[in-house]
Design a protein around this motif. Structure first.
Motif, mmCIF file in Angstrom:
data_model
loop_
_atom_site.group_PDB
_atom_site.id
_atom_site.type_symbol
_atom_site.label_atom_id
_atom_site.label_comp_id
_atom_site.label_asym_id
_atom_site.label_seq_id
_atom_site.Cartn_x
_atom_site.Cartn_y
_atom_site.Cartn_z
ATOM 1 N N UNK A 1 0.866 -1.164 0.040
ATOM 2 C CA UNK A 1 0.072 0.034 0.222
ATOM 3 C C UNK A 1 0.875 1.143 -0.117
ATOM 4 N N UNK A 2 0.701 2.028 -0.907
ATOM 5 C CA UNK A 2 1.677 3.462 -1.029
ATOM 6 C C UNK A 2 3.014 3.061 -0.826
ATOM 7 N N UNK A 3 3.477 1.890 -1.765
ATOM 8 C CA UNK A 3 4.939 1.507 -1.820
ATOM 9 C C UNK A 3 5.711 1.103 -0.502
ATOM 10 N N UNK A 4 4.522 0.724 0.583
ATOM 11 C CA UNK A 4 5.098 0.122 1.916
ATOM 12 C C UNK A 4 4.440 -1.198 1.918
ATOM 13 N N UNK A 5 5.214 -2.240 2.473
ATOM 14 C CA UNK A 5 4.936 -3.756 2.483
ATOM 15 C C UNK A 5 4.402 -4.013 3.657
ATOM 16 N N UNK A 6 3.057 -4.549 3.836
ATOM 17 C CA UNK A 6 2.778 -5.232 5.006
ATOM 18 C C UNK A 6 2.412 -6.664 4.993
#
Length: 180
Positions: free
Chosen positions: A7-12
């Motif tokens: 999400x928005x270039x961040x990995x979760x």
């Protein structure tokens, strides 16, 4: 099954199937960020190797919990960022649903989160014939089912699950059936 979403270039990391003590919110793939779980329980991700590994340089994400801020961190499971394909999931699902060493073939496991005003306040669990309701850190109710009939009542009352007669027959004469 752990999923990694971006999400928005961040990995979760997201895991909706682990059950009791599993992550209750998506966790940013970031080391040592402590998140509140249920009650006093906290969770975090660390990157490390595990004892069984032979490659000294490979690092895995390890999901850890602790039951209070003063207790030791406990590794719960690990995962990689390797992409899996549909056929990989088919094989993993086949093994967990068919192999006699997989507890999913002989144990009934259920988890339901208790929400209040959009907030997680508790959890209801069942393992075989043992049911437990926990609100915060406190166990508020337990029930030991001695028969399949009693367990089916807990399915209805605690989990809101009503099995059809055909589904009930599907449990009979299996290793998971409570024979009391």
């Amino acid at each position: 099954m752990t999923n990694i979403i971006t999400i928005s270039d961040k990995k979760y990391m997201v895991d909706v199937g682990f059950g009791n003590n599993g992550p209750t919110v998506p966790l940013l793939l970031e080391e040592n960020t402590v998140h509140e779980n249920l009650g006093l329980t906290q969770m975090r991700l660390v990157r490390s190797k595990i004892e069984e590994q032979t490659d000294e340089e490979q690092r895995l994400w390890i999901y850890q919990i602790r039951h209070s801020p003063n207790s030791e961190w406990e590794p719960t499971y690990c995962f990689t960022e390797t992409e899996f394909l549909p056929q990989d999931y088919e094989m993993m699902n086949f093994w967990t649903s068919q192999n006699k060493r997989s507890f999913f073939t002989y144990c009934i496991l259920m988890t339901k989160m208790i929400m209040e005003d959009g907030r997680l306040i508790g959890i209801v669990t069942m393992e075989d014939g043992e049911a437990k309701k926990r609100v915060g850190s406190e166990v508020v109710e337990t029930k030991t089912c001695k028969s399949e009939k009693e367990r089916l009542e807990v399915f209805k009352e605690w989990f809101g699950i009503r099995l059809t007669q055909e589904e009930e027959r599907g449990i009979r004469e299996t290793v998971a059936e409570l024979k009391g």
